[in-house]
Design a protein around this motif. Structure first.
Motif, PDB file in Angstrom:
ATOM      1  N   VAL A  98      54.892  46.776  40.224  1.00  0.00           N
ATOM      2  CA  VAL A  98      53.555  47.254  40.603  1.00  0.00           C
ATOM      3  C   VAL A  98      53.378  48.703  40.136  1.00  0.00           C
ATOM      4  CG1 VAL A  98      52.051  47.831  42.571  1.00  0.00           C
ATOM      5  CG2 VAL A  98      53.365  45.687  42.580  1.00  0.00           C
ATOM      6  N   ALA A  99      54.372  49.532  40.405  1.00  0.00           N
ATOM      7  CA  ALA A  99      54.284  50.953  40.030  1.00  0.00           C
ATOM      8  C   ALA A  99      54.138  51.103  38.518  1.00  0.00           C
ATOM      9  CB  ALA A  99      55.521  51.699  40.532  1.00  0.00           C
ATOM     10  N   ALA A 100      54.861  50.264  37.770  1.00  0.00           N
ATOM     11  CA  ALA A 100      54.812  50.365  36.309  1.00  0.00           C
ATOM     12  C   ALA A 100      53.419  50.033  35.782  1.00  0.00           C
ATOM     13  CB  ALA A 100      55.843  49.416  35.698  1.00  0.00           C
ATOM     14  N   VAL A 101      52.770  49.070  36.410  1.00  0.00           N
ATOM     15  CA  VAL A 101      51.433  48.683  35.948  1.00  0.00           C
ATOM     16  C   VAL A 101      50.398  49.725  36.362  1.00  0.00           C
ATOM     17  CG1 VAL A 101      49.605  46.941  36.163  1.00  0.00           C
ATOM     18  CG2 VAL A 101      51.991  46.229  35.961  1.00  0.00           C
ATOM     19  N   LEU A 102      50.545  50.272  37.553  1.00  0.00           N
ATOM     20  CA  LEU A 102      49.535  51.205  38.074  1.00  0.00           C
ATOM     21  C   LEU A 102      49.546  52.552  37.348  1.00  0.00           C
ATOM     22  CD1 LEU A 102      49.807  50.550  41.909  1.00  0.00           C
ATOM     23  CD2 LEU A 102      47.920  49.924  40.398  1.00  0.00           C
ATOM     24  N   GLN A 103      50.710  52.935  36.823  1.00  0.00           N
ATOM     25  CA  GLN A 103      50.802  54.217  36.095  1.00  0.00           C
ATOM     26  C   GLN A 103      50.210  55.364  36.908  1.00  0.00           C
ATOM     27  OE1 GLN A 103      51.557  54.618  32.375  1.00  0.00           O
ATOM     28  NE2 GLN A 103      52.686  52.754  32.763  1.00  0.00           N
ATOM     29  N   GLY A 104      50.558  55.437  38.162  1.00  0.00           N
ATOM     30  CA  GLY A 104      50.100  56.554  38.991  1.00  0.00           C
ATOM     31  C   GLY A 104      48.820  56.293  39.756  1.00  0.00           C
ATOM     32  N   LYS A 105      48.105  55.200  39.400  1.00  0.00           N
ATOM     33  CA  LYS A 105      46.894  54.859  40.181  1.00  0.00           C
ATOM     34  C   LYS A 105      47.323  54.356  41.549  1.00  0.00           C
ATOM     35  CE  LYS A 105      43.675  53.303  36.588  1.00  0.00           C
ATOM     36  NZ  LYS A 105      44.503  53.246  35.373  1.00  0.00           N
ATOM     37  N   LYS A 106      46.386  54.359  42.491  1.00  0.00           N
ATOM     38  CA  LYS A 106      46.716  53.819  43.809  1.00  0.00           C
ATOM     39  C   LYS A 106      46.151  52.396  43.945  1.00  0.00           C
ATOM     40  CE  LYS A 106      42.859  56.422  45.805  1.00  0.00           C
ATOM     41  NZ  LYS A 106      41.909  55.390  46.062  1.00  0.00           N
ATOM     42  N   VAL A 107      46.675  51.674  44.917  1.00  0.00           N
ATOM     43  CA  VAL A 107      46.117  50.343  45.204  1.00  0.00           C
ATOM     44  C   VAL A 107      44.967  50.530  46.192  1.00  0.00           C
ATOM     45  CG1 VAL A 107      46.571  48.082  46.238  1.00  0.00           C
ATOM     46  CG2 VAL A 107      48.337  49.183  44.847  1.00  0.00           C
ATOM     47  N   ASP A 108      43.783  50.041  45.819  1.00  0.00           N
ATOM     48  CA  ASP A 108      42.633  50.150  46.736  1.00  0.00           C
ATOM     49  C   ASP A 108      42.564  48.957  47.683  1.00  0.00           C
ATOM     50  OD1 ASP A 108      41.248  52.601  45.718  1.00  0.00           O
ATOM     51  OD2 ASP A 108      41.324  51.434  43.851  1.00  0.00           O
ATOM     52  N   TYR A 109      42.847  47.776  47.148  1.00  0.00           N
ATOM     53  CA  TYR A 109      42.764  46.568  47.979  1.00  0.00           C
ATOM     54  C   TYR A 109      44.025  45.732  47.819  1.00  0.00           C
ATOM     55  CZ  TYR A 109      37.784  47.714  47.920  1.00  0.00           C
ATOM     56  OH  TYR A 109      36.579  48.359  48.029  1.00  0.00           O
ATOM     57  N   LEU A 110      44.563  45.298  48.938  1.00  0.00           N
ATOM     58  CA  LEU A 110      45.642  44.307  48.927  1.00  0.00           C
ATOM     59  C   LEU A 110      45.029  42.998  49.427  1.00  0.00           C
ATOM     60  CD1 LEU A 110      48.519  43.240  48.793  1.00  0.00           C
ATOM     61  CD2 LEU A 110      48.948  44.254  51.044  1.00  0.00           C
ATOM     62  N   VAL A 111      44.847  42.070  48.503  1.00  0.00           N
ATOM     63  CA  VAL A 111      44.239  40.784  48.867  1.00  0.00           C
ATOM     64  C   VAL A 111      45.362  39.834  49.257  1.00  0.00           C
ATOM     65  CG1 VAL A 111      42.842  38.840  48.057  1.00  0.00           C
ATOM     66  CG2 VAL A 111      42.333  41.172  47.261  1.00  0.00           C
ATOM     67  N   VAL A 112      45.315  39.329  50.477  1.00  0.00           N
ATOM     68  CA  VAL A 112      46.370  38.423  50.953  1.00  0.00           C
ATOM     69  C   VAL A 112      45.782  37.017  51.079  1.00  0.00           C
ATOM     70  CG1 VAL A 112      47.997  37.915  52.805  1.00  0.00           C
ATOM     71  CG2 VAL A 112      47.588  40.282  52.117  1.00  0.00           C
ATOM     72  N   ASN A 113      46.124  36.187  50.100  1.00  0.00           N
ATOM     73  CA  ASN A 113      45.611  34.811  50.125  1.00  0.00           C
ATOM     74  C   ASN A 113      46.407  33.931  51.078  1.00  0.00           C
ATOM     75  OD1 ASN A 113      43.433  34.848  48.119  1.00  0.00           O
ATOM     76  ND2 ASN A 113      45.054  35.382  46.674  1.00  0.00           N
ATOM     77  N   HIS A 114      47.683  34.285  51.275  1.00  0.00           N
ATOM     78  CA  HIS A 114      48.553  33.425  52.098  1.00  0.00           C
ATOM     79  C   HIS A 114      49.521  34.302  52.891  1.00  0.00           C
ATOM     80  CE1 HIS A 114      50.880  30.169  53.494  1.00  0.00           C
ATOM     81  NE2 HIS A 114      51.562  29.838  52.417  1.00  0.00           N
ATOM     82  N   MET A 115      49.482  34.147  54.219  1.00  0.00           N
ATOM     83  CA  MET A 115      50.304  35.000  55.080  1.00  0.00           C
ATOM     84  C   MET A 115      51.584  34.266  55.503  1.00  0.00           C
ATOM     85  SD  MET A 115      50.285  38.083  56.265  1.00  0.00           S
ATOM     86  CE  MET A 115      48.623  38.754  56.400  1.00  0.00           C
ATOM     87  N   GLU A 116      52.358  33.789  54.527  1.00  0.00           N
ATOM     88  CA  GLU A 116      53.669  33.218  54.833  1.00  0.00           C
ATOM     89  C   GLU A 116      54.699  34.207  54.291  1.00  0.00           C
ATOM     90  OE1 GLU A 116      54.266  29.126  53.637  1.00  0.00           O
ATOM     91  OE2 GLU A 116      56.173  29.004  54.704  1.00  0.00           O
TER      92      GLU A 116
END
Ligand code: FEO
Length: 403
Positions: free
Chosen positions: A64-82
Motif C-alpha cells: 500500500v505504501a509503495a503505491v501511495l508514494q506518500g499520499k494518504k488513504v482517504d477512504y477504506l472501503v470494507v466490502n467484507h468484514m471477515e
C-alpha cells in the motif's frame, strides 16, 4: 519491498499470497495456497478496497505504501468484514487518522464485535444499496450482497472503469504467484477445481443469494471483476466462469453425464463393490466415472465433486447399527450446504443387520430435489456370486436414469 500489480492506470492490486497455511478457516486444505486481495484506487481522493489477512499484513502495508508514494488513504472501503480481509483495518486507520471507513451498517457492527472496540462515528460512512462515493474521476457505487458469504457483504462497482470489486464472489483458492489476471493462470489444470472447491464449500449454502447478486450484476457493464481471493477476471473467459457460478448456485450439475461413486469401507469389501460398479458403468458407456473413498479424500473435495456431477452413488457399511460415520458426515455436510437436485443410488453393506442403505436413503430424502433410485443393492459382508446380476441391473438403472 512491494509486490504489486496494476489493474490499470489508477488501480493497483496490493494483496499477497499465503503458502504456509494448511487449512483455510482451519478446515479446508489449501495445497496450492491462497491469495488475499486488496486494491488501491489513486484519484483526487484515494480509496483502499478492503485490507487482508493477519498472515500477510506486513507485506500488504508495504504494498500500500509503495503505491501511495506518500499520499494518504482517504477512504477504506470494507466490502467484507471477515478476519481474512479485515485484519488490517486498525493498522490502516491508525496510519491514516483522517481516513474514513466505508461499509454497510452490519459491517460496522461486526467490526466492533470482532475487535471488541467502538469505532468513533466520525470515522464511519455507512452505505446502503445504490449509494455512491466520488473519488474525483472514479465513482464507486455500492451493491449489497448479503450472505455472499456473510450478511454484511457488499460489492463496490467502479462506474468509471467498469470494475466490480466482488468480495468473496468469484474468488478461488490458490496462490497467485504473480499472475493476478485469469488469463495469466492455467485455468483448466488447477484453477477450475480450486474455484469450484472454494465456491461450493465456502459459499455453497447460499445459492439463492448468489443468484440474486448475479441478477444485479447482469445489469452492470463489467470489464473486470476483482475478488478478494484468486485472479482478477477479464475477457471472454469470465463468461465461462459466470456459467459455472450460475450452475453451482442453482444446484445444477456442471458436467452432463458425469458420475461420482462415493464409498466408505472398513475392510475393502464396500470398496470392491464401488469399483465393480465403476467398471460396469464404464463398460456400459459412461465416461469419466470418479470413485472416492470418503475416509481418505478430504470432505471439501467430495463436496466439490458432488456439485460437479449429475449422478451420485453412495456406498457404505452399517456401523454400530447406524451409518458408517464418515459417510454420515459427508451426506450431512451436503445437506447443511443446501445441496439439492441430484439423481442418486445407494449401496448398503452389513454383516449381520444391514441398515446403511435405509439410513442413506432417509438422509438423502430429507434434501430438496434428491431423486433417489428405488433400486439399491444391499450385501452382507461382501457381494456374493449370486448377486452379480443385481449389480449389473443396478448399473443399467443408473445408465437409464442418466438418459
Ligand atoms: Fe474470504 Fe468470507 O472471507
Amino acid at each position: 519491498m512491494q509486490a504489486v500489480r496494476k489493474l490499470n492506470e489508477d488501480i493497483t492490486w496490493v494483496g499477497a499470497d499465503d503458502r504456509r497455511l494448511h487449512l483455510f478457516e482451519n478446515m479446508f486444505p489449501i495445497p496450492h495456497g491462497v491469495s488475499y486481495n486488496s486494491y488501491v484506487i489513486v484519484d483526487e481522493k484515494t480509496a483502499l478496497m478492503d485490507t487482508a489477512d493477519e498472515s500477510i499484513i506486513e507485506q500488504y502495508l508495504e504494498n500500500v505504501a509503495a503505491v501511495l508514494q506518500g499520499k494518504k488513504v482517504d477512504y477504506l472501503v470494507v466490502n467484507h468484514m471477515e478476519p481474512d480481509h479485515c485484519s488490517g483495518i486498525a493498522r490502516v486507520l491508525g496510519l491514516f487518522p483522517d481516513c474514513k471507513m466505508v461499509a454497510s451498517a452490519k459491517a460496522f457492527a461486526f467490526y466492533d464485535q470482532i475487535y471488541n472496540t467502538c469505532l468513533p462515528e466520525e470515522r464511519k460512512i455507512v452505505v446502503k444499496e445504490g449509494d455512491s462515493l466520488s473519488l474525483g474521476k472514479h465513482e464507486l457505487k455500492f451493491v449489497m450482497a448479503p450472505m455472499v458469504h456473510w450478511p454484511e457483504v457488499m460489492m463496490s462497482y467502479d462506474v468509471t472503469d467498469k470494475i466490480l470489486f466482488s468480495a468473496d464472489a468469484f474468488g478461488t483458492f490458490g496462490a497467485l504467484n504473480g499472475s493476478i489476471f485469469n488469463d495469466e493462470v492455467n485455468w483448466d489444470a488447477v484453477w477450475l477445481n480450486e474455484a469450484r472447491r472454494y465456491y461450493t464449500n465456502i459459499v455453497g449454502k447460499y445459492g439463492p443469494q448468489v443468484q440474486a447478486v448475479l441478477k444485479k450484476a447482469a445489469g452492470l457493464e463489467i470489464d473486470m471483476v476483482a475478488p478478494l481471493h484468486g485472479p482478477v477476471w477479464r475477457g471472454a473467459a469470465f463468461a465461462e466462469f459466470l456459467g459455472k457460478y450460475d450452475a453451482w448456485s442453482s444446484y445444477r450439475p456442471e458436467d452432463k453425464g458425469s458420475v461420482a461413486v462415493f464409498y466408505g469401507s472398513m475392510y475393502n469389501n464396500t470398496k470392491q463393490l464401488a469399483e465393480m460398479l465403476a467398471c460396469t458403468l464404464t463398460a456400459k458407456g459412461i465416461k469419466g466415472v470418479k470413485v472416492y473413498d470418503v475416509s481418505e479424500t478430504d470432505k471439501s473435495y467430495l463436496v466439490a465433486e458432488a456439485f460437479r456431477c449429475e449422478y451420485l452413488v453412495f456406498a457404505a457399511p452399517t456401523y454400530n447399527n447406524g451409518l458408517y460415520p464418515k459417510m454420515k458426515e459427508f451426506i450431512e455436510d451436503l445437506s447443511v450446504l443446501n445441496f439439492q437436485n441430484r439423481k442418486c443410488t445407494v449401496i448398503g453393506n452389513g454383516t449381520w443387520a444391514p441398515q446403511s442403505d435405509k439410513l442413506m436413503k432417509e438422509l438423502l430424502a430429507g434434501m430438496k430435489g434428491m431423486d433417489v433410485s428405488e433400486k439399491s443393492l444391499v450385501v452382507k459382508s461382501r457381494i456374493s456370486d449370486a448377486q452379480l446380476p443385481e449389480l449389473d441391473a443396478l448399473a443399467d438403472d443408473i445408465v437409464s436414469r442418466l438418459q
